[in-house]
Enzyme design. Structure first.
Site, PDB file in Angstrom:
ATOM      1  N   ASP A  72      31.654 -43.542 -59.992  1.00  0.00           N
ATOM      2  CA  ASP A  72      30.878 -44.277 -58.989  1.00  0.00           C
ATOM      3  C   ASP A  72      31.160 -45.769 -59.051  1.00  0.00           C
ATOM      4  OD1 ASP A  72      29.460 -44.330 -61.532  1.00  0.00           O
ATOM      5  OD2 ASP A  72      27.747 -45.186 -60.480  1.00  0.00           O
ATOM      6  N   GLU A 125      27.062 -43.797 -63.297  1.00  0.00           N
ATOM      7  CA  GLU A 125      26.910 -44.731 -64.422  1.00  0.00           C
ATOM      8  C   GLU A 125      26.210 -46.008 -63.991  1.00  0.00           C
ATOM      9  OE1 GLU A 125      27.861 -48.032 -67.197  1.00  0.00           O
ATOM     10  OE2 GLU A 125      28.317 -47.898 -65.075  1.00  0.00           O
TER      11      GLU A 125
HETATM   12 ZN   LIG Z   1      31.542 -49.551 -65.149  1.00  0.00          ZN
END
Ligand SMILES: [Zn+2]
Length: 413
Positions: free
Chosen positions: A82, A179
């Site tokens: 992401d 994340e």
């Molecule tokens: Zn990162």
């Protein structure tokens, strides 16, 4: 090799994978599956074993050990698919500035976005002179955070699978979603990953390695006032929770304990939000420090300020609730020194001067380490993450590839 790495990176950054902190699904956005599926298919195509894409969006695969090295410790390498929701990651148009000559870069889609080496904030771009620099076009971030990490791992994986002369033990690969919104390893089964040590490739200039992060708590202060009609407030003892919230913030030592006034190993108490009314107001904080005792002391300071407020306004009610978020991975990594020793040795093997940089934040590795899988972080060569001026060079990413291959050898010894 260098061109395969560049082309991989350019392919990955054009896939829209922004995560969404307000989503209730996992992964938080459907679009992350596009890159997760692609990586599953590419791992299969390059000959990795045990390739899976789990229901929660984790791609895992194995690079089998060189014959007679199956008993070496299993080591895992992770990166996240992401990009940060702070800035648009849709329709990224990467620009390659081949053999960059150090000139000021005006990004073509927004002339206000300028990387000027004369500006001390951006002078580190001069380390890219003579290299193949990659930027975005002005209206999006680049997504080197963390597609540089993915490109590094995929390129090194292909090298390890193809070149039988590189001796190594069993290696696991793992790509994770979400994340950037702090949920990257929420559903990651560390038994399924099956490694005794792991490394994330996630950000930082060449040579930067991190085995320490912040320890983190969250705090919620709830202030209940005494609400009356404002016309008769004096007679009926109004206590305005909004004013009390202002007093609370005023009592905190902003000069030496706020993120905007601290650096390095100095932590902070940071109000992240406030909402409420005369009747009740809630103030939210994050508390950070690399040292657990100092973290606790900061929490205690906040409690004392709340107590003082309560003492001054006995008819109001002030409560302070502190909850644990994550802990500095250094507390565990100190007991497994071989993990950083091998990393530093691997950097030296390929001519990279490594240096320790304590992270002023958390990583997926913070949570994995606390859960039993020690996971420090390795540089990717990425700079200016989460914004339109993000950049990386192909040569710096190649250093990451070299370190991963050298590290695989070190663990296989
Ligand atoms: Zn990162």
């Amino acid at each position: 090799m260098t061109n395969a790495l560049r082309d991989r990176f350019l392919r990955y950054v054009q896939i829209y994978t922004t995560s969404d902190p307000f989503s209730k699904t996992y992964p938080s956005t459907e679009r992350q599956w596009d890159l997760l599926r692609l990586l599953r298919d590419e791992l299969t195509a390059i000959g990795a074993a045990d390739v899976v894409l789990t229901e929660h969006g984790y791609v895992m695969a194995t690079i089998p050990a060189t014959p007679r090295h199956e008993q070496a410790p299993v080591v895992a390498f992770l990166a996240h698919v992401d990009t940060a929701p702070d800035f648009s990651g849709e329709g990224v148009k990467p620009i390659v500035h081949a053999n960059y000559d150090g000139h000021k870069i005006v990004l073509p889609d927004d002339a206000n976005q300028v990387i000027d080496p004369a500006n001390p904030m951006y002078a580190d771009i001069l380390t890219a002179v003579g290299k193949d620099l990659i930027t975005a076009s002005g209206t999006t971030l680049l997504g080197a955070d963390d597609k540089a990490g993915i490109a590094i791992i995929m390129t090194a994986a292909e090298q390890l699978l193809r070149d039988a002369s590189i001796v190594h033990g069993p290696i696991r690969i793992c790509f994770t979603p979400d994340e950037e919104i702090g949920r990257g390893v929420d559903y990651l089964d560390i038994n399924q990953l099956g490694a005794s040590a792991a490394y994330t490739f996630d950000g930082g200039g060449v040579g930067e390695v991190s085995w320490e992060t912040f320890s983190a708590d969250g705090a919620v202060v709830e202030i209940t006032g005494v609400s009356t009609h404002p016309g008769t407030a004096n007679a009926y003892g109004m206590v305005n929770a909004v004013h009390l919230a202002g007093k609370l913030l005023g009592m905190l030592p902003r000069e030496f304990a706020a993120p905007e006034s601290t650096n390095g190993r100095v932590g902070f108490i940071h109000p992240t939000g406030i909402e409420g009314s005369t009747a009740s107001t809630t103030v939210r904080f994050i508390i950070r420090d690399h040292d657990n005792d100092k973290l606790a002391a900061k929490g205690q300071m906040l409690r004392l300020v709340c107590d003082a407020l309560q003492a001054g306004y006995p008819t109001a009610k002030v409560t302070c609730t502190i909850t644990k978020q994550y802990r500095n991975m250094g507390y565990w990594l100190r007991d497994r020194p071989e993990i950083m020793d091998k990393l530093r040795a691997a950097c030296a093997d390929v001519g990279v001067a490594s240096y320790d940089e304590p992270v002023r934040g958390g990583t997926d590795g913070s949570r994995l380490t606390e859960r039993g899988l020690p996971t420090p972080n390795i540089f990717t060569g990425g700079h200016n993450a989460h914004g339109p001026l993000e950049w990386v060079t192909v040569q710096d990413m190649q250093k990451g590839v070299d370190v991963m291959v050298a590290l695989a050898k070190r663990w296989g010894e």
